[in-house]
Design a protein around this motif. Structure first.
Motif, PDB file in Angstrom:
ATOM      1  N   LEU A   1      30.769 -27.909 -13.114  1.00 46.19           N
ATOM      2  CA  LEU A   1      29.377 -27.570 -12.831  1.00 46.19           C
ATOM      3  C   LEU A   1      28.728 -28.661 -11.988  1.00 46.19           C
ATOM      4  N   LEU A   2      29.003 -29.892 -12.327  1.00 51.95           N
ATOM      5  CA  LEU A   2      28.440 -31.013 -11.580  1.00 51.95           C
ATOM      6  C   LEU A   2      28.920 -30.995 -10.130  1.00 51.95           C
ATOM      7  N   ASP A   3      30.197 -30.737  -9.908  1.00 49.94           N
ATOM      8  CA  ASP A   3      30.740 -30.681  -8.543  1.00 49.94           C
ATOM      9  C   ASP A   3      30.001 -29.626  -7.715  1.00 49.94           C
ATOM     10  N   ALA A   4      29.737 -28.473  -8.326  1.00 52.76           N
ATOM     11  CA  ALA A   4      29.047 -27.399  -7.611  1.00 52.76           C
ATOM     12  C   ALA A   4      27.613 -27.799  -7.279  1.00 52.76           C
ATOM     13  N   GLN A   5      26.940 -28.432  -8.214  1.00 50.19           N
ATOM     14  CA  GLN A   5      25.563 -28.863  -7.980  1.00 50.19           C
ATOM     15  C   GLN A   5      25.494 -29.899  -6.861  1.00 50.19           C
ATOM     16  N   VAL A   6      26.414 -30.856  -6.899  1.00 47.09           N
ATOM     17  CA  VAL A   6      26.428 -31.911  -5.880  1.00 47.09           C
ATOM     18  C   VAL A   6      26.702 -31.318  -4.500  1.00 47.09           C
ATOM     19  N   ALA A   7      27.623 -30.360  -4.428  1.00 42.99           N
ATOM     20  CA  ALA A   7      27.938 -29.740  -3.140  1.00 42.99           C
ATOM     21  C   ALA A   7      26.730 -29.013  -2.577  1.00 42.99           C
TER      22      ALA A   7
END
Length: 240
Positions: free
Chosen positions: A225-231
């Motif tokens: 989830l964090l990876d998606a938010q950062v992207a």
């Protein structure tokens, strides 16, 4: 060196204060702030109540120390990640990801300390004034990541409000200049501040839920989830 110059009494005092804080952290881990009780700490340590109060004058005094330590440790973890990222010549997008990962790693490793500084307010507690500077030290490394970005139209209102904030608050200007002195790009310092603010809001949203155990039983990883938010955030600010 400073510790070596202290006398035995001063060293004993600092050691006892550290032991009291460790006992308090165990209580936080077991039951949150509501479980924090100086009388129980004194009993566990074999101290009388009056003896403990010689080291921390009140529950709030102890909370001050715990909150300062938590902010300082979080800032150290994120600052170290920023240093490694710059040394590796990572791109702004990669640097943002590295900082976000460090933020999450600290929070999920010590959720009771994260929730102490980012969770629900403690009823009746007033944080010391220097808490603000410590909180800004946690977010500071995010400022240069966004300094050269190109904010999209969707965040233009946030950038405009940050520009007004910078115009009216010299302390905020000084904070941004400390971390992003060479802020350039279409939005400059206002864009850097908007990016850091949005990064904090997004990270706290997902990381705070994870630290509070809200993702238990759900079919996803907090890291994914964090990876998606950062992207998405990197795309919004045109970070390469």
């Amino acid at each position: 060196m400073a510790e070596a110059q202290q006398g035995p009494r001063a060293r004993y005092r600092e050691q006892t204060r550290a032991e009291i804080k460790e006992a308090a952290l165990r209580q936080l881990a077991e039951g949150g702030v509501a479980a924090l009780a100086l009388t129980r700490i004194a009993k566990d340590m074999g101290l009388s109540g009056p003896a403990l109060y010689r080291y921390f004058g009140s529950r709030d005094d102890l909370l001050h120390a715990l909150i300062r330590d938590a902010y300082d440790d979080a800032a150290s973890a994120i600052g170290a990640a920023a240093t490694r990222s710059v040394a590796a010549a990572q791109s702004p997008r990669e640097r943002l990801h590295a900082l976000a990962v460090a933020y999450r790693a600290w929070a999920v490793r010590e959720p009771h300390r994260y929730l102490l500084i980012q969770g629900a307010p403690v009823p009746g507690y007033v944080a010391p004034a220097d808490t603000l500077d410590r909180a800004r030290a946690v977010l500071g490394p995010f400022l240069p990541v966004f300094a050269g970005g190109t904010p999209g139209a969707g965040v233009a209102p946030v950038v405009a409000q940050m520009a007004a904030w910078l115009d009216g608050d010299p302390a905020v200007c000084g904070w941004v200049a400390e971390y992003a002195a060479d802020a350039a790009g279409p939005a400059g310092a206002a864009g850097a501040l908007a990016g850091a603010l949005l990064a904090w809001a997004q990270l706290h949203g997902s990381v705070g839920l994870e630290a509070a155990g809200q993702f238990e039983g759900m079919g996803h990883s907090g890291g994914t989830l964090l990876d998606a938010q950062v992207a998405m955030l990197a795309d919004t600010f045109g970070l390469e």
